[in-house]
Write an enzyme that holds these catalytic residues in place. Sequence first.
Site, PDB file in Angstrom:
ATOM      1  N   ASP A 100      -6.689 -22.897 -21.903  1.00 13.21           N
ATOM      2  CA  ASP A 100      -5.911 -24.137 -21.738  1.00 13.21           C
ATOM      3  C   ASP A 100      -6.552 -25.224 -22.607  1.00 13.21           C
ATOM      4  O   ASP A 100      -7.728 -25.117 -22.961  1.00 13.21           O
ATOM      5  CB  ASP A 100      -5.929 -24.538 -20.261  1.00 13.21           C
ATOM      6  N   ASP A 159      -4.329 -16.897 -28.920  1.00 14.01           N
ATOM      7  CA  ASP A 159      -4.533 -16.562 -27.505  1.00 14.01           C
ATOM      8  C   ASP A 159      -5.646 -17.467 -26.982  1.00 14.01           C
ATOM      9  O   ASP A 159      -6.771 -17.031 -26.746  1.00 14.01           O
ATOM     10  CB  ASP A 159      -4.913 -15.077 -27.387  1.00 14.01           C
ATOM     11  N   SER A 160      -5.317 -18.738 -26.828  1.00 16.41           N
ATOM     12  CA  SER A 160      -6.355 -19.720 -26.479  1.00 16.41           C
ATOM     13  C   SER A 160      -6.481 -19.865 -24.967  1.00 16.41           C
ATOM     14  O   SER A 160      -5.632 -19.411 -24.208  1.00 16.41           O
ATOM     15  CB  SER A 160      -5.975 -21.074 -27.068  1.00 16.41           C
ATOM     16  N   ASP A 182     -11.397 -11.524 -24.685  1.00 14.67           N
ATOM     17  CA  ASP A 182     -11.386 -10.447 -23.683  1.00 14.67           C
ATOM     18  C   ASP A 182     -10.856  -9.139 -24.261  1.00 14.67           C
ATOM     19  O   ASP A 182     -11.063  -8.078 -23.697  1.00 14.67           O
ATOM     20  CB  ASP A 182     -10.545 -10.877 -22.464  1.00 14.67           C
ATOM     21  N   GLU A 196     -13.176 -15.373 -32.239  1.00 10.37           N
ATOM     22  CA  GLU A 196     -13.449 -15.918 -30.895  1.00 10.37           C
ATOM     23  C   GLU A 196     -14.728 -16.756 -30.971  1.00 10.37           C
ATOM     24  O   GLU A 196     -15.745 -16.292 -31.480  1.00 10.37           O
ATOM     25  CB  GLU A 196     -13.599 -14.755 -29.899  1.00 10.37           C
TER      26      GLU A 196
HETATM   27  N1  SPD Z   1      -3.996 -21.088 -17.518  1.00 11.26           N
HETATM   28  C1  SPD Z   1      -4.236 -19.871 -18.193  1.00 11.26           C
HETATM   29  C2  SPD Z   1      -4.050 -19.921 -19.658  1.00 11.26           C
HETATM   30  C3  SPD Z   1      -4.758 -18.780 -20.276  1.00 11.26           C
HETATM   31  C4  SPD Z   1      -4.307 -18.425 -21.597  1.00 11.26           C
HETATM   32  N2  SPD Z   1      -5.173 -17.475 -22.254  1.00 11.26           N
HETATM   33  C5  SPD Z   1      -5.647 -16.417 -21.484  1.00 11.26           C
HETATM   34  C6  SPD Z   1      -6.511 -15.496 -22.276  1.00 11.26           C
HETATM   35  C7  SPD Z   1      -6.228 -14.091 -21.968  1.00 11.26           C
HETATM   36  N3  SPD Z   1      -6.455 -13.260 -23.088  1.00 11.26           N
END
Ligand code: SPD
Length: 291
Positions: free
Chosen positions: A159, A156-157, A86, A106
Amino acid sequence: MDLWFTEFHRDGVGITIKVKETIFISRSKYQEIAIVDTHEFGKMLVIDGLVMLTEADEFIYHEMMAHPALMVHPRPEDVLIIGGGDGGTARETLRHQRVERLTMCEIDEMVIEACRRYFPALSKRVIEDPRATILVEDAIKYVKGATDRFDVILVDSSDPVGPAKGLFSVEFFTDLRSSLKEDGIVALQSESPFYHADIIIQIKDGLEKAGFMYVNFYWAHIPTYPGGVWCWAMASDVYHPVEDLGEDVKKREPHLFHRSPLRYYDLHVHRAAFTLPRYMKEFLKRCGKGE
Ligand code: SPD
């Protein structure tokens, strides 16, 4: 007719948000991606039924994903973001003048494209800043094969379901450690301390098995994530996240402290974020090398 979105945290509990309209919905090769406009939180990105971000509270998540590790490292010149399609974590990273090269890896091009169109406030910076390179690749393969070494890696994954599952394994953490320079730092999004203690334990255990000297957790409040409180892990062989946070960082990145564009992070918040509630210290004490 009222439209409501519910994310279930467990069978009997969830968060319900009133939706104005569905803006985008599609299935990529990897996952179902939806963008809806909500009354309370603005536009919201949902992947496989789970809230990834909303316009109203994304600043908390992305500032806390990026700044703690970037402030602790004295020279974060080469930075890798894993996931983060994002653009929010890249936007925060690129605020650092000391960052010379940013690579964002990504897996899902549809996430990048949809966010480019519907969340320009997040994605604009990574598209326009010449320091940034976007790779559409599986990060698990990328860190296995990469010869580049990074000062900071930010995971920045999503879940740990679908394509993100492998990003929580000991093998991946070992490859992350090999992709860092000797004094590198990795920060990883680590889920909810209330609902996902098992995942936090798995992350702590995995990072320690991968050989990291320091493994610490920190937290922030994020209203639209399960339980409203979210965690990150920070690991390094050299830097302790609080003891090695030098005040001189204010001189290195003055624009992030005086008339700062940041809305959540500062050095007081940084130190406070690593102070954990007792129940969390308890479950961390019982696994791996202890608290
Ligand atoms: N349950 C939400 C976990 C999200 C973690 N990553 C969000 C990506 C935003 N860049």
